[in-house]
Design an enzyme around this catalytic site. Structure first.
Site, PDB file in Angstrom:
ATOM      1  N   ASN A 132      -8.260  78.616 -41.818  1.00  0.00           N
ATOM      2  CA  ASN A 132      -9.558  78.057 -41.459  1.00  0.00           C
ATOM      3  C   ASN A 132     -10.199  77.485 -42.714  1.00  0.00           C
ATOM      4  O   ASN A 132     -10.835  78.196 -43.490  1.00  0.00           O
ATOM      5  CB  ASN A 132     -10.422  79.160 -40.855  1.00  0.00           C
ATOM      6  CG  ASN A 132     -11.671  78.601 -40.223  1.00  0.00           C
ATOM      7  OD1 ASN A 132     -12.210  77.606 -40.678  1.00  0.00           O
ATOM      8  ND2 ASN A 132     -12.129  79.259 -39.175  1.00  0.00           N
ATOM      9  N   ASP A 133     -10.033  76.205 -42.900  1.00  0.00           N
ATOM     10  CA  ASP A 133     -10.522  75.526 -44.100  1.00  0.00           C
ATOM     11  C   ASP A 133     -12.016  75.710 -44.320  1.00  0.00           C
ATOM     12  O   ASP A 133     -12.524  75.438 -45.403  1.00  0.00           O
ATOM     13  CB  ASP A 133     -10.278  74.017 -43.945  1.00  0.00           C
ATOM     14  CG  ASP A 133      -8.975  73.583 -44.576  1.00  0.00           C
ATOM     15  OD1 ASP A 133      -8.513  74.262 -45.503  1.00  0.00           O
ATOM     16  OD2 ASP A 133      -8.422  72.558 -44.137  1.00  0.00           O
ATOM     17  N   CYS A 134     -12.705  76.115 -43.274  1.00  0.00           N
ATOM     18  CA  CYS A 134     -14.163  76.172 -43.343  1.00  0.00           C
ATOM     19  C   CYS A 134     -14.706  77.575 -43.594  1.00  0.00           C
ATOM     20  O   CYS A 134     -15.910  77.770 -43.643  1.00  0.00           O
ATOM     21  CB  CYS A 134     -14.756  75.619 -42.053  1.00  0.00           C
ATOM     22  SG  CYS A 134     -14.222  73.940 -41.774  1.00  0.00           S
TER      23      CYS A 134
ATOM     24  N   GLN B 296     -14.630  72.722 -49.884  1.00  0.00           N
ATOM     25  CA  GLN B 296     -13.249  73.098 -50.207  1.00  0.00           C
ATOM     26  C   GLN B 296     -13.007  73.205 -51.715  1.00  0.00           C
ATOM     27  O   GLN B 296     -12.105  73.902 -52.146  1.00  0.00           O
ATOM     28  CB  GLN B 296     -12.266  72.093 -49.602  1.00  0.00           C
ATOM     29  CG  GLN B 296     -11.749  72.523 -48.252  1.00  0.00           C
ATOM     30  CD  GLN B 296     -12.731  72.206 -47.148  1.00  0.00           C
ATOM     31  OE1 GLN B 296     -13.138  71.074 -47.008  1.00  0.00           O
ATOM     32  NE2 GLN B 296     -13.124  73.212 -46.395  1.00  0.00           N
TER      33      GLN B 296
END
Ligand code: BGC
Length: 811
Positions: free
Chosen positions: A482-484, A499
């Site tokens: 989950n990049d967020c 990021q």
């Protein structure tokens, strides 16, 4: 409501109105030369890299406007129209767009003229071909004009839309007969140019956009087309374009056909020029010579169809469920190939200049196409591993043209290394090719420090072993899948990248999701070590895996579901103790897929909690309750309004994880229910709500908290394609490649019925008949292989056979 229909015999989706809720696109090209094309002829073309070698210009930040495109204008008296409706938007008497596998067809008619376009990229050549057939359907003679139109992009798409003080002075073209050559920057550091040609004598051409359109006009009202006459101007700077004029007379019932070719040509440094200032056109001429006639076109088109039919026949199901048949046999596999080619770079929602190839994305995409093109999967694994760092961590992205890691985004996404194991294991299970493990592969593209790929996998695994936090769970770094979920970021100012801002490492924040991955892919790595005869490594790895399971059981379990993470203060994320975001989907899927909780009942509890708290009629949401305010300690995930994207959207990518997890506990009914909710063909009827293409998956569907619950965004380039194909083919239908051979162990709904699968595996064709006389959801009572009953679920691989006939009877 629908805007078209599936034509399964032709493997096409037929769009019957140009006014779809959003542009519905297709991809042309299989290896290096690609085009995106919408149902109204919008889109653009690039060679290899959507950022660095963009050939034609598209305007982003206006998805619904959908401009530019490769347009054909027809001037018939005072009426000007386009067969694909855009850009003039003249109402058509009839319209149809057929998006097929690697091609698109358009048929438009107006005032007794029918224009049929077929467009595709032939296998093996860097050229897009379009056949235009004009037919007079009326009773009187017609004198019309046909105009082509493409707008050149000045190669670097990023620079093209920013650097006007330079760019408006550098445009250069040449024209010879019917061919327009775009050679901007060729005089200096480029050795490539583009061509746009037609197989017929032309009446005029235009290469200057301002001449073509006239000041203050858009492509919808081009002055030269309205005047019925191009001026044959050679552009100098400003905005170079290519347009041909063909004056066409058609008697009643008569048809005329033209073949247009848009190509890319590269010359060797010492062969750039024919004479000073004039480009060497030999290669372009040779390329164009191959496609001069309708017969040449048709032959190449047949070649494309044959290529795809062969490829898609590697996995074929015949069941009573037309949606499953259609998605598995055609569209899901096709989308897997497109995500393989594009990663997350170029779609209508990804500009082709932002993200190149994602490390984790590309590794996961591999799961969906490795059975189709194993050789290219092999190459891809080596490319990806070559960007890994020596300590096992990885660049998060790399550029397809240079194949080098992207230092703007850097590393520190701590799930990345484990995906390399996932991809490599899938490749070896599919092919049996262990030689890849002995390949020497560089780190950060530096061959002087190269090791075997097996050593890369070891370093991937050990990166996690060496980066654990206070609960002995893996440190999350910048983010995991989950990049967020940015637990070390603490961004307070707009414009900071969630990021990249803040430390790439944090000593406290941990991820239970990575812990689940570590168990699953750690075991797959152990199996590879065993296969390579390294039992000491196998034992070491399995003991690390056991430690991780113990850590999950101790601190990763919340009573009714798995915790998501621990933040930088060591507070739980995704726990009943939290104010918002109490349960997340990812660890439920990944931990159960890894087998954690399957024996002690926690898996059932976790999946029941998912159903109770995260399910909606449009799919399973990523978390609940949605975050209603920005949480500094959680990052981007809380930046989205409730119900969108990672903040409680239905993130389609991880729905198959839940479906697979359900198969791990034998619940075929529920696994299939989850599969159906996001399956494009199943939801075609609600296209006015869903809005994106009904033949491919989208990244996200708005969750229950969102204003537009059920509306999808970001179609095409999503790990959903690969994971759904993995889910349906390997877990629900149950044909799973192992290191020893194919395993047959379906987990279907009780009412799914008998079905047949043809599966090409390591060059052998398996015809598998699955019978379910007692309507069970899982379990094989007998497996008969070429007339002999075998024990267990795995058919040992025997390469001496061409065909293997299997009858599997469920309990
Ligand atoms: C990215 C993936 C990521 C996912 C969830 C996608 O846009 O491409 O790498 O796992 O979002 O954040």
């Amino acid at each position: 409501m629908k805007y078209g229909f599936f034509d399964d015999n032709n493997k096409e989706y037929v769009i019957t109105t140009p006014k779809t809720p959003l542009p519905w696109i297709n991809y042309l090209g299989c290896t290096e030369f690609f085009t995106l094309i919408s149902n109204t002829c919008g889109g653009y073309t690039f060679y290899k890299d959507a950022k660095l070698l963009r050939m034609t210009r598209y305007r982003y930040n206006d998805t619904t406007l959908d401009t530019n495109g490769k347009y054909f204008y027809i001037k018939d008296g005072d009426t000007i129209w386009n067969p694909g409706w855009q850009p003039t938007k003249t109402e058509l008497d009839s319209y149809e767009c057929r998006h097929g596998i690697g091609y698109s067809k358009f048929t438009g008619a107006k005032n007794d003229i029918e224009a049929a376009l077929v467009t595709f990229v032939p296998i093996g050549d860097p050229v897009e071909l379009t056949k235009v057939t004009l037919t007079n359907k009326g009773n009187s003679k017609k004198d019309i004009q046909l105009f082509s139109y493409v707008e050149w992009c000045l190669w670097n798409a990023d620079d093209d839309m920013k650097n006007y003080q330079r760019n408006l002075s550098i445009g250069e073209v040449e024209v010879v007969d019917s061919t327009i050559y775009h050679k901007t920057e060729y005089r200096e550091r480029r050795n490539h140019y583009a061509v746009y040609s037609v197989n017929s004598k032309i009446d005029a051409f235009e290469t200057s956009r301002d001449e073509f359109r006239g000041a203050y006009n858009g492509p919808d009202k081009p002055a030269a087309v309205i005047a019925g006459k191009l001026n044959s101007t050679i552009a100098s700077g400003w905005y170079p374009i290519a347009s041909h004029q063909l004056n066409v007379s058609l008697n009643p019932g008569e048809s005329k056909t033209f073949v247009f070719a848009l190509g890319y040509v590269e010359n060797a440094e010492d062969e750039k020029w024919e004479k000073p200032g004039i480009i060497n056109k030999k290669k372009a001429d040779a390329l164009l010579a191959k496609y001069q006639t309708t017969e040449d076109f048709d032959k190449a088109f047949d070649g494309l169809c044959k290529y795809w039919n062969e490829l898609l026949s590697k996995f074929h199901i015949d069941s009573k469920d037309e949606h499953v048949n259609r998605m598995v046999n055609i569209w899901n596999q096709y989308q897997c190939m497109v995500t393989f080619n594009m990663s997350r770079s170029a779609s209508y929602y990804e500009t082709g200049i932002g993200r190149g190839m994602g490390f984790r994305d590309s590794c996961q995409d591999l799961l969906g196409f490795v059975h189709l093109i194993p050789d290219r999967a092999r190459e891809r694994i080596i490319d990806i591993a070559s960007t890994q760092f020596q300590d096992g961590s990885a660049y998060h992205q790399y550029q397809p043209l240079t194949k080098k890691g992207n230092s703007d985004i850097g590393s520190g996404f701590n799930d990345d290394p484990l995906w390399l194991i996932a991809g490599t294991s899938a490749y070896i299970r599919e092919t049996g090719d262990t030689s890849i493990l002995k390949e020497m592969v560089p780190y950060d593209n530096d061959m002087s420090v190269a090791t075997t790929l097996m050593e890369h996998l070891k370093r991937s695994f050990d990166y996690i072993v060496n980066h654990k936090g206070p609960h002995n769970l893996p440190l999350i770094g910048r983010a995991d899948w989950n990049d967020c979920l940015n637990l070390n970021c603490f961004s307070e100012h707009p414009g900071e990248s969630f990021q990249c801002f803040g430390p790439s490492e944090g000593p406290v924040a941990e991820s239970v999701f990575i812990a689940g991955m570590f168990v699953k892919y750690g075991r797959e790595y152990a199996a590879l070590a065993k296969l390579m005869g390294d039992s000491a490594e196998e034992a070491r790895v399995l003991s690390e895996v056991d430690k991780m399971i113990a850590a999950i059981e101790k601190d990763g379990w919340d009573g009714e579901w798995f915790v998501r993470a621990y933040d930088a203060y060591s507070h739980k994320v995704g726990s009943k103790e939290c104010e918002e975001g109490q349960i997340y989907i990812e660890p439920q899927g990944m931990c159960v897929m890894a087998g954690v909780g399957v024996d002690d009942g926690n898996a059932v509890k976790a999946l029941d909690s998912v159903k109770e708290k995260l399910d909606t009629k449009y799919g399973v949401m990523i978390l609940q309750p949605a975050y209603t305010r920005y949480h500094l300690e959680l990052g981007e995930i809380t930046s989205y309004p409730p119900g969108y994207k990672e903040n409680a959207g239905i993130f389609c990518h991880n729905n198959p994880w839940i479906s697979i997890a359900e198969t791990c506990i034998g619940r075929g009914d529920r696994a299939f229910e989850v599969y159906k909710k996001t399956c494009p063909s199943y939801i075609e009827d609600i296209s006015e709500i869903h809005r994106t293409e009904p033949y491919v998956y989208s990244q996200m569907v708005a969750g229950a908290d969102a204003k537009f619950h059920g509306e999808a965004k970001n179609s095409w380039l999503t790990g959903t394609a690969a994971w759904t194909f993995t889910n349906i083919s390997q877990y629900i239908l149950g044909i799973y490649p192992t290191l020893e051979g194919l395993s047959v162990n379906p987990c279907t709904p009780a009412a799914f019925g008998d079905f047949n699968v043809t599966r090409v595996y390591r060059g052998v064709t398996y015809n598998i008949e699955i019978k379910n006389p007692n309507k069970v959801q899982k379990g094989i009572a007998s497996l008969i292989v070429d007339g002999q009953e075998i024990q267990g679920n795995i058919i040992p691989f025997d390469g001496s056979k061409n065909t293997v006939n299997v009858i599997a009877t469920m309990r």
